[in-house]
Design an enzyme around this catalytic site. Sequence first.
Site, PDB file in Angstrom:
ATOM      1  N   ASP A 197       1.000  -1.119  -0.011  1.00  0.00           N
ATOM      2  CA  ASP A 197      -0.052  -0.116   0.085  1.00  0.00           C
ATOM      3  C   ASP A 197       0.733   1.198   0.210  1.00  0.00           C
ATOM      4  O   ASP A 197       1.563   1.425   0.966  1.00  0.00           O
ATOM      5  CB  ASP A 197      -0.966  -0.099   1.397  1.00  0.00           C
ATOM      6  CG  ASP A 197      -1.927   1.194   1.269  1.00  0.00           C
ATOM      7  OD1 ASP A 197      -1.753   1.734   0.434  1.00  0.00           O
ATOM      8  OD2 ASP A 197      -2.696   1.159   2.072  1.00  0.00           O
ATOM      9  N   HIS A 199      -0.326   4.228   0.003  1.00  0.00           N
ATOM     10  CA  HIS A 199      -1.251   5.252   0.828  1.00  0.00           C
ATOM     11  C   HIS A 199      -1.168   6.406   0.250  1.00  0.00           C
ATOM     12  O   HIS A 199      -1.394   7.599   1.073  1.00  0.00           O
ATOM     13  CB  HIS A 199      -0.453   4.974   2.200  1.00  0.00           C
ATOM     14  CG  HIS A 199      -1.654   5.054   3.268  1.00  0.00           C
ATOM     15  ND1 HIS A 199      -1.840   6.050   4.061  1.00  0.00           N
ATOM     16  CD2 HIS A 199      -2.428   3.722   3.646  1.00  0.00           C
ATOM     17  CE1 HIS A 199      -2.824   5.820   4.928  1.00  0.00           C
ATOM     18  NE2 HIS A 199      -3.114   4.398   4.618  1.00  0.00           N
ATOM     19  N   GLU A 249     -10.236   3.293  -2.111  1.00  0.00           N
ATOM     20  CA  GLU A 249     -10.714   3.393  -0.902  1.00  0.00           C
ATOM     21  C   GLU A 249     -11.204   5.042  -0.468  1.00  0.00           C
ATOM     22  O   GLU A 249     -12.078   5.314   0.320  1.00  0.00           O
ATOM     23  CB  GLU A 249      -9.831   3.117   0.326  1.00  0.00           C
ATOM     24  CG  GLU A 249      -8.468   3.888   0.378  1.00  0.00           C
ATOM     25  CD  GLU A 249      -7.521   3.425   1.185  1.00  0.00           C
ATOM     26  OE1 GLU A 249      -6.878   2.363   0.827  1.00  0.00           O
ATOM     27  OE2 GLU A 249      -7.048   3.836   2.354  1.00  0.00           O
ATOM     28  N   ASP A 271     -14.764   0.868  -0.739  1.00  0.00           N
ATOM     29  CA  ASP A 271     -15.121   0.733   0.627  1.00  0.00           C
ATOM     30  C   ASP A 271     -16.479   0.632   1.125  1.00  0.00           C
ATOM     31  O   ASP A 271     -17.200   1.577   0.746  1.00  0.00           O
ATOM     32  CB  ASP A 271     -14.671   1.728   1.630  1.00  0.00           C
ATOM     33  CG  ASP A 271     -14.648   1.280   3.066  1.00  0.00           C
ATOM     34  OD1 ASP A 271     -15.603   0.926   3.392  1.00  0.00           O
ATOM     35  OD2 ASP A 271     -13.378   1.616   3.774  1.00  0.00           O
ATOM     36  N   HIS A 298     -11.971  -2.535   0.525  1.00  0.00           N
ATOM     37  CA  HIS A 298     -11.247  -1.911   1.502  1.00  0.00           C
ATOM     38  C   HIS A 298     -12.257  -2.105   2.689  1.00  0.00           C
ATOM     39  O   HIS A 298     -13.208  -1.736   2.865  1.00  0.00           O
ATOM     40  CB  HIS A 298     -11.296  -0.277   1.067  1.00  0.00           C
ATOM     41  CG  HIS A 298     -10.356   0.256   2.213  1.00  0.00           C
ATOM     42  ND1 HIS A 298     -10.847   1.198   2.900  1.00  0.00           N
ATOM     43  CD2 HIS A 298      -9.132   0.597   2.420  1.00  0.00           C
ATOM     44  CE1 HIS A 298     -10.313   1.937   3.828  1.00  0.00           C
ATOM     45  NE2 HIS A 298      -8.876   1.395   3.541  1.00  0.00           N
TER      46      HIS A 298
END
Length: 395
Positions: A197, A199, A249, A271, A298
Site C-alpha cells: 500500500d 497510501h 478506498e 469501501d 477496502h
Amino acid sequence: MSIASTHTAAPSSPSAITRIETFLVSPRWLFVRIETADGHVGWGEPIVEGRAEAVASVVATLAERLLGADAGRIEDHWQVMTKGGFYRGGPVLSSAVAGIDQALWDLKGKALGVPVYELLGGPVRDRARVYTWVGGDTVEELAEHALRAKELGFTAVKCNGATQLEHIESPAATHRIVDQFAELREAVGEDMDFAIDFHGRFSTAMSRRVLPLLEPLLPLFVEEPVVPEFSRDLARITAATSIPIATGERLYSRWDFRDVLAAGIAVAQPDLSHAGGISEVRRIAAMAEAHDVVMAPHCPLGPIALAASLQVDFATPNFLIQEQSLGIHYNVGNDLLDYLVDPTVFTFTDGYVQRPTAPGLGVEVDEAAVRKAAADPHRWRNDVWRRRDGAFAEW
Ligand SMILES: [Mg+2]
C-alpha cells in the site's frame, strides 16, 4: 458534545422505519441501528475514519426523511439520500448513505429470512479469500510478522510501502523501499502473496521510478500509488509498470470510479462504508467487470462493514480478495470481534472465510456491548506528517 443520537417516528406500516440511532464506539467506528415498526433491527457502519462526528450529523439529517418511510424501498432511499439534497458526493455524505444502506439491506434480509447475497442473485463462491495487515519498524520485524501470518494460514498479507516521503527521494531511500520487499519475498517464498500500500504517499514521479524496480518481486498489487486527486492521470502510472495497480478506498461512487477504470487499474477497492454501501459497490463491481478489473473491497473497519463487504464478495464474480482489520494497528482498545454475539462468523481458515448463512448481513451485533462502548466515545484522528523541511507530507 454527545454524538450518539436517537430519532423516532410513529409506526405507519409494519416495515415503516420508527427509530434511527448512531453509536460512536472505540476504536474509531460509528454504527447505525435502524428499527422498523414490526420490531426488526438492521445495523450499518457509516464512518469516515477521523470524521465520525460529521458523518453522524449527516445520518441525523438523512433520518428526517427516512423516519416513517418503508424500509424496504432501498433503491429509492439511495436515490433520494444521494441526490435529494441537491449537493452530492464526497466522503461524509457517501459514508452516511453507505451505513444506512447497509442497515436497510440487513433489515430486508432479516425480514425475508435470507442472507443479503441471496437477494443479489445468490452465492457465486463458497469461501472468500482474505488478507491480513502486517507491519514492523525494521525489515526483520516485517518478515517475522508476515511469517506469523503464514503460520496462521493466511496466503496473502499487505504492508505499507513507506512512511513519509519527499516528492523525489534519494537513491538510498529509494533502494531501501525496494530492498525491504526483496527481503520480504526472500522470507515468505513465492507461494505467499504480499500487496504493498503506497497510501498516496508517493508522487507520480516516485511511483513511476519505484514500481518498475519492484516488478521482479511480483507483488499481488500496489495500492494507491498516488492520492485520488490524480485519478485521472493514473494511466501514466499503469503504463509504466506490469504490477497490477489497485485503488479506490477514497472514491465514493460509480462516477468516481469511471476515471480509474479507464486508466487501466487492475484491482478496484471501494469501501462498503464509504462508497454508498451495498447498493453502490454492487454497481461498481459490475462496472469493474466490464474493464477486466477485480474487486478487493477496502475494510480496515469494524464488523458490520466487513459483514457488508462479504455479502457483496459472495455475490460478485470478479472478486479477488477481502481486507479485514483483525489485529490491525488502528484497533487500539477494541478489535473486530468485540461487538459480535458470535465472533466465529469471522473465522479465517487457510486464508479464507466461509460463507455466512445467517439472514441479513450474517452477523448478530452485541447491542449491549455497543451501548456500553458508546458511553465512552472515541476521538480518533490520524497523524499529520511532515517532510524533512517541515512541510506537510501525506500520511
Ligand atoms: Mg489503503
